[in-house]
Design a protein around this motif. Structure first.
Motif, mmCIF file in Angstrom:
data_model
loop_
_atom_site.group_PDB
_atom_site.id
_atom_site.type_symbol
_atom_site.label_atom_id
_atom_site.label_comp_id
_atom_site.label_asym_id
_atom_site.label_seq_id
_atom_site.Cartn_x
_atom_site.Cartn_y
_atom_site.Cartn_z
ATOM 1 N N SER A 169 -8.115 11.486 -0.146
ATOM 2 C CA SER A 169 -8.063 10.185 0.418
ATOM 3 C C SER A 169 -9.051 9.307 -0.235
ATOM 4 O O SER A 169 -8.550 7.981 -0.600
ATOM 5 C CB SER A 169 -8.310 10.184 1.837
ATOM 6 N N THR A 222 -10.754 -2.669 0.401
ATOM 7 C CA THR A 222 -9.521 -1.726 0.322
ATOM 8 C C THR A 222 -9.781 -1.003 1.616
ATOM 9 O O THR A 222 -10.863 -0.535 2.145
ATOM 10 C CB THR A 222 -9.777 -0.654 -0.814
ATOM 11 N N ARG A 276 -7.678 6.169 -2.313
ATOM 12 C CA ARG A 276 -8.253 4.759 -1.841
ATOM 13 C C ARG A 276 -8.681 4.013 -2.928
ATOM 14 O O ARG A 276 -8.399 2.944 -3.135
ATOM 15 C CB ARG A 276 -9.149 4.822 -0.603
ATOM 16 N N SER A 277 -9.434 4.553 -3.823
ATOM 17 C CA SER A 277 -9.902 3.990 -5.163
ATOM 18 C C SER A 277 -8.774 3.404 -5.992
ATOM 19 O O SER A 277 -8.770 2.350 -6.449
ATOM 20 C CB SER A 277 -10.935 4.915 -5.820
ATOM 21 N N GLU A 293 -9.623 1.710 4.794
ATOM 22 C CA GLU A 293 -9.907 3.161 4.821
ATOM 23 C C GLU A 293 -8.571 3.808 5.206
ATOM 24 O O GLU A 293 -7.999 3.605 5.954
ATOM 25 C CB GLU A 293 -10.937 3.427 6.038
ATOM 26 N N LEU A 294 -8.048 4.930 4.405
ATOM 27 C CA LEU A 294 -6.817 5.524 4.646
ATOM 28 C C LEU A 294 -7.053 6.659 5.617
ATOM 29 O O LEU A 294 -7.885 7.486 5.487
ATOM 30 C CB LEU A 294 -6.297 5.951 3.300
ATOM 31 N N ILE A 312 0.695 -1.270 -0.011
ATOM 32 C CA ILE A 312 0.102 0.032 -0.005
ATOM 33 C C ILE A 312 0.807 1.118 -0.041
ATOM 34 O O ILE A 312 0.437 2.284 -0.630
ATOM 35 C CB ILE A 312 -0.928 -0.051 1.000
ATOM 36 N N HIS A 344 -8.605 -0.895 8.231
ATOM 37 C CA HIS A 344 -7.947 0.888 8.361
ATOM 38 C C HIS A 344 -6.291 0.534 8.080
ATOM 39 O O HIS A 344 -5.969 -0.379 8.510
ATOM 40 C CB HIS A 344 -8.503 1.211 9.757
ATOM 41 N N ILE A 351 0.771 4.271 -2.720
ATOM 42 C CA ILE A 351 0.250 5.709 -2.169
ATOM 43 C C ILE A 351 1.452 6.492 -2.723
ATOM 44 O O ILE A 351 1.013 7.819 -3.217
ATOM 45 C CB ILE A 351 0.244 5.642 -0.846
#
Length: 127
Positions: free
Chosen positions: A71, A87, A75-76, A89-90, A13, A46, A17
């Protein structure tokens, strides 16, 4: 075994990101950002994303606002790039550990400088 998977997913992740923020987030408030760490929860629902921002307090606040606003998009994109059941939650959080370590280095340097000045002054006073 589960902790190993969570840490591997967190690292993946983080990589995604970094790429998304660098190439696809177009908000001008996002300045020089470094993603320092991603801590995913055990159930991967999360993820805390720790961010270090170069600049003064207003730039940090602007960057954090921009990242929190983006965010959902981030996230998508992460969900599109990494195949997970859900996925996470950021949650973007400011990482101040770099500032803290810089401050500690400055204090230690000052202390070392004071000690060397005192040691140089002592032989002159004794002579």
């Amino acid at each position: 075994m589960a902790k190993i998977r969570v840490s591997r997913v967190g690292e993946q992740i983080k990589k995604e990101i970094v790429d998304i923020v660098r190439t696809e987030v177009k908000d001008p408030r996002v300045g020089f950002v470094t993603i320092t760490d991603v801590e995913a929860s055990g159930d991967l629902q999360h993820a805390n994303v720790y961010v270090s921002v170069l600049g003064d307090e207003s730039k940090r606040n602007g960057t954090m606002d921009a990242l929190n606003k983006a965010s959902g998009f981030i996230r998508s994109e992460v969900g599109r790039r990494i195949r997970l059941r859900r996925t996470p939650e950021l949650h973007f959080k400011l990482d101040t550990s770099i500032d803290y370590s810089t401050r500690i280095s400055e204090v230690l340097r000052d202390i070392k400088g004071d000690e060397s000045n005192e040691s140089n002054a002592e032989p002159e006073a004794g002579v």
